[in-house]
Design a protein around this motif. Structure first.
Motif, PDB file in Angstrom:
ATOM      1  N   SER A 144       0.863  -1.178   0.000  1.00 58.91           N
ATOM      2  CA  SER A 144       0.000   0.000   0.000  1.00 58.91           C
ATOM      3  C   SER A 144       0.901   1.231   0.000  1.00 58.91           C
ATOM      4  CB  SER A 144      -0.897   0.000   1.241  1.00 58.91           C
ATOM      5  OG  SER A 144      -1.630   1.198   1.317  1.00 58.91           O
ATOM      6  N   LYS A 145       0.792   2.048  -1.045  1.00 59.18           N
ATOM      7  CA  LYS A 145       1.622   3.248  -1.146  1.00 59.18           C
ATOM      8  C   LYS A 145       1.238   4.214  -0.031  1.00 59.18           C
ATOM      9  CE  LYS A 145       2.780   7.044  -4.247  1.00 59.18           C
ATOM     10  NZ  LYS A 145       2.553   7.623  -5.580  1.00 59.18           N
ATOM     11  N   VAL A 146       2.245   4.669   0.709  1.00 60.57           N
ATOM     12  CA  VAL A 146       2.032   5.598   1.818  1.00 60.57           C
ATOM     13  C   VAL A 146       2.355   7.017   1.392  1.00 60.57           C
ATOM     14  CG1 VAL A 146       2.782   6.231   4.150  1.00 60.57           C
ATOM     15  CG2 VAL A 146       2.490   3.827   3.556  1.00 60.57           C
ATOM     16  N   SER A 147       3.479   7.170   0.677  1.00 60.22           N
ATOM     17  CA  SER A 147       3.914   8.509   0.316  1.00 60.22           C
ATOM     18  C   SER A 147       4.950   8.448  -0.789  1.00 60.22           C
ATOM     19  CB  SER A 147       4.514   9.208   1.545  1.00 60.22           C
ATOM     20  OG  SER A 147       4.898  10.527   1.242  1.00 60.22           O
ATOM     21  N   GLU A 148       5.169   9.608  -1.416  1.00 61.19           N
ATOM     22  CA  GLU A 148       6.241   9.757  -2.396  1.00 61.19           C
ATOM     23  C   GLU A 148       7.001  11.021  -2.043  1.00 61.19           C
ATOM     24  OE1 GLU A 148       6.952  10.037  -7.230  1.00 61.19           O
ATOM     25  OE2 GLU A 148       5.033   9.357  -6.451  1.00 61.19           O
ATOM     26  N   SER A 149       8.321  10.906  -1.987  1.00 64.02           N
ATOM     27  CA  SER A 149       9.156  12.055  -1.621  1.00 64.02           C
ATOM     28  C   SER A 149       9.304  12.995  -2.822  1.00 64.02           C
ATOM     29  CB  SER A 149      10.531  11.580  -1.155  1.00 64.02           C
ATOM     30  OG  SER A 149      11.298  11.171  -2.265  1.00 64.02           O
ATOM     31  N   PRO A 150       9.748  14.209  -2.587  1.00 64.99           N
ATOM     32  CA  PRO A 150       9.978  15.144  -3.696  1.00 64.99           C
ATOM     33  C   PRO A 150      10.986  14.631  -4.723  1.00 64.99           C
ATOM     34  CG  PRO A 150      10.010  16.328  -1.602  1.00 64.99           C
ATOM     35  CD  PRO A 150       9.950  14.869  -1.283  1.00 64.99           C
ATOM     36  N   THR A 151      11.888  13.741  -4.307  1.00 62.38           N
ATOM     37  CA  THR A 151      12.883  13.186  -5.232  1.00 62.38           C
ATOM     38  C   THR A 151      12.344  11.996  -6.030  1.00 62.38           C
ATOM     39  OG1 THR A 151      13.788  11.746  -3.521  1.00 62.38           O
ATOM     40  CG2 THR A 151      14.815  13.923  -3.786  1.00 62.38           C
ATOM     41  N   GLY A 152      11.133  11.539  -5.717  1.00 65.57           N
ATOM     42  CA  GLY A 152      10.521  10.438  -6.458  1.00 65.57           C
ATOM     43  C   GLY A 152      10.593   9.087  -5.775  1.00 65.57           C
ATOM     44  N   THR A 153      11.151   9.018  -4.573  1.00 64.46           N
ATOM     45  CA  THR A 153      11.192   7.766  -3.837  1.00 64.46           C
ATOM     46  C   THR A 153       9.791   7.447  -3.321  1.00 64.46           C
ATOM     47  OG1 THR A 153      13.476   8.165  -3.160  1.00 64.46           O
ATOM     48  CG2 THR A 153      12.230   6.548  -1.881  1.00 64.46           C
ATOM     49  N   ILE A 154       9.352   6.210  -3.546  1.00 65.29           N
ATOM     50  CA  ILE A 154       8.012   5.784  -3.118  1.00 65.29           C
ATOM     51  C   ILE A 154       8.147   4.909  -1.884  1.00 65.29           C
ATOM     52  CG2 ILE A 154       5.969   4.437  -3.763  1.00 65.29           C
ATOM     53  CD1 ILE A 154       6.596   5.229  -6.689  1.00 65.29           C
ATOM     54  N   PHE A 155       7.340   5.195  -0.866  1.00 66.15           N
ATOM     55  CA  PHE A 155       7.332   4.451   0.387  1.00 66.15           C
ATOM     56  C   PHE A 155       6.028   3.667   0.464  1.00 66.15           C
ATOM     57  CE2 PHE A 155      10.105   8.008   0.927  1.00 66.15           C
ATOM     58  CZ  PHE A 155      11.150   7.535   1.693  1.00 66.15           C
ATOM     59  N   SER A 156       6.133   2.358   0.700  1.00 63.33           N
ATOM     60  CA  SER A 156       4.963   1.483   0.778  1.00 63.33           C
ATOM     61  C   SER A 156       5.038   0.606   2.013  1.00 63.33           C
ATOM     62  CB  SER A 156       4.888   0.585  -0.458  1.00 63.33           C
ATOM     63  OG  SER A 156       4.904   1.352  -1.639  1.00 63.33           O
ATOM     64  N   VAL A 157       3.860   0.185   2.477  1.00 63.13           N
ATOM     65  CA  VAL A 157       3.735  -0.720   3.618  1.00 63.13           C
ATOM     66  C   VAL A 157       3.075  -2.002   3.121  1.00 63.13           C
ATOM     67  CG1 VAL A 157       2.553  -1.081   5.825  1.00 63.13           C
ATOM     68  CG2 VAL A 157       3.550   1.138   5.310  1.00 63.13           C
ATOM     69  N   ASP A 158       3.601  -3.154   3.541  1.00 58.61           N
ATOM     70  CA  ASP A 158       2.986  -4.438   3.215  1.00 58.61           C
ATOM     71  C   ASP A 158       1.911  -4.709   4.265  1.00 58.61           C
ATOM     72  OD1 ASP A 158       2.217  -7.008   2.611  1.00 58.61           O
ATOM     73  OD2 ASP A 158       4.132  -7.919   3.161  1.00 58.61           O
ATOM     74  N   LEU A 159       0.665  -4.525   3.885  1.00 59.13           N
ATOM     75  CA  LEU A 159      -0.444  -4.678   4.826  1.00 59.13           C
ATOM     76  C   LEU A 159      -0.558  -6.105   5.359  1.00 59.13           C
ATOM     77  CD1 LEU A 159      -3.104  -2.462   3.003  1.00 59.13           C
ATOM     78  CD2 LEU A 159      -1.589  -1.828   4.899  1.00 59.13           C
ATOM     79  N   ASN A 160      -0.119  -7.089   4.576  1.00 59.01           N
ATOM     80  CA  ASN A 160      -0.186  -8.485   5.021  1.00 59.01           C
ATOM     81  C   ASN A 160       0.883  -8.841   6.047  1.00 59.01           C
ATOM     82  OD1 ASN A 160      -2.353  -8.902   3.350  1.00 59.01           O
ATOM     83  ND2 ASN A 160      -1.182  -9.926   1.759  1.00 59.01           N
ATOM     84  N   SER A 161       1.901  -8.004   6.177  1.00 62.06           N
ATOM     85  CA  SER A 161       2.991  -8.316   7.110  1.00 62.06           C
ATOM     86  C   SER A 161       2.749  -7.779   8.514  1.00 62.06           C
ATOM     87  CB  SER A 161       4.308  -7.732   6.589  1.00 62.06           C
ATOM     88  OG  SER A 161       4.321  -6.318   6.719  1.00 62.06           O
ATOM     89  N   ILE A 162       1.727  -6.957   8.687  1.00 60.40           N
ATOM     90  CA  ILE A 162       1.484  -6.313   9.980  1.00 60.40           C
ATOM     91  C   ILE A 162       0.907  -7.321  10.966  1.00 60.40           C
ATOM     92  CG2 ILE A 162       0.254  -4.457  11.175  1.00 60.40           C
ATOM     93  CD1 ILE A 162       0.204  -2.980   8.455  1.00 60.40           C
ATOM     94  N   GLU A 163       1.626  -7.495  12.094  1.00 63.96           N
ATOM     95  CA  GLU A 163       1.156  -8.417  13.118  1.00 63.96           C
ATOM     96  C   GLU A 163       1.725  -8.035  14.477  1.00 63.96           C
ATOM     97  OE1 GLU A 163       2.498 -12.148  11.589  1.00 63.96           O
ATOM     98  OE2 GLU A 163       4.493 -11.923  12.419  1.00 63.96           O
ATOM     99  N   SER A 164       1.082  -8.540  15.499  1.00 65.99           N
ATOM    100  CA  SER A 164       1.554  -8.303  16.852  1.00 65.99           C
ATOM    101  C   SER A 164       2.917  -8.952  17.021  1.00 65.99           C
ATOM    102  CB  SER A 164       0.565  -8.909  17.849  1.00 65.99           C
ATOM    103  OG  SER A 164       1.025  -8.732  19.163  1.00 65.99           O
ATOM    104  N   SER A 165       3.784  -8.295  17.774  1.00 65.36           N
ATOM    105  CA  SER A 165       5.128  -8.817  17.975  1.00 65.36           C
ATOM    106  C   SER A 165       5.270  -9.418  19.360  1.00 65.36           C
ATOM    107  CB  SER A 165       6.157  -7.706  17.796  1.00 65.36           C
ATOM    108  OG  SER A 165       7.441  -8.171  18.119  1.00 65.36           O
ATOM    109  N   ASP A 166       6.017 -10.498  19.443  1.00 67.73           N
ATOM    110  CA  ASP A 166       6.297 -11.110  20.742  1.00 67.73           C
ATOM    111  C   ASP A 166       7.689 -10.716  21.248  1.00 67.73           C
ATOM    112  OD1 ASP A 166       7.798 -12.484  18.931  1.00 67.73           O
ATOM    113  OD2 ASP A 166       7.142 -14.476  19.561  1.00 67.73           O
ATOM    114  N   ILE A 167       8.311  -9.758  20.563  1.00 70.50           N
ATOM    115  CA  ILE A 167       9.636  -9.287  20.979  1.00 70.50           C
ATOM    116  C   ILE A 167       9.475  -8.415  22.214  1.00 70.50           C
ATOM    117  CG2 ILE A 167      11.631  -7.875  20.344  1.00 70.50           C
ATOM    118  CD1 ILE A 167      11.095  -8.767  17.441  1.00 70.50           C
TER     119      ILE A 167
END
Length: 172
Positions: free
Chosen positions: A23-46
């Protein structure tokens, strides 16, 4: 030991790559695209050892870099001494070291909008691994986390991951 950590970093990120939902979150002024993998989000046991209890989530993010101009192409025709063969070697070397994207695994605290980078893998052309790293810290404290600043890409990523996690918890 270093090879083992590289393998672990790669495998930790590769597991989430099998069933990704970027899921695209943002794009920087230089053109770098930041995305999050929605399927990877989970509670951590760390565990985070500290005075205040923290609930954490893990998430995979991707930075996709804009296509970079090749320095050999910029000099095309200017260096008459260079042969087609040497230009091809320069092109190949540039492709091998130019970043295409970077996959990172973060440990996020939604409570204070902070994160800890657990691992990353930098990729070049054709998904060739250029560099990888995995944290070797066995114990974390809240001091290891970076608190994000409002109205930054880092905060947008944390907010998106936390919102997606909370929405997923409501539907369960």
């Amino acid at each position: 030991m270093k090879r083992l950590s590289v393998l672990l970093a790669g495998s930790a990120l590769a597991v989430s790559a099998n069933a990704v939902n970027w899921s695209k979150v943002s794009e920087s002024p230089t053109g770098t695209i930041f995305s999050v993998d929605l399927n990877s989000i989970e509670s951590s046991d760390i565990s985070v050892i500290d005075k205040k209890p923290m609930d954490n989530i893990t998430v995979s993010i991707r930075r996709t870099y804009p296509t970079q101009k090749n320095s050999a192409q910029k000099n095309d025709g200017k260096d008459g001494a260079a042969t087609k063969e040497t230009k091809a070697i320069k092109d190949k070397a540039s492709q091998d070291t130019t970043l295409h994207h970077s996959d990172q695994q973060l440990l996020i605290s939604c409570k204070d909008a902070s994160y800890y980078k657990r691992a990353y893998v930098d990729y070049g052309a054709d998904d060739k691994v250029i560099k990888s790293w995995q944290s070797e810290k066995p114990i974390l404290t809240t001091k290891d986390f970076v608190v994000t600043t409002p109205k930054t890409i880092g905060r947008l990523i944390v907010d998106q991951a936390c919102k997606s996690y909370q929405d997923g918890q409501k539907s369960v």
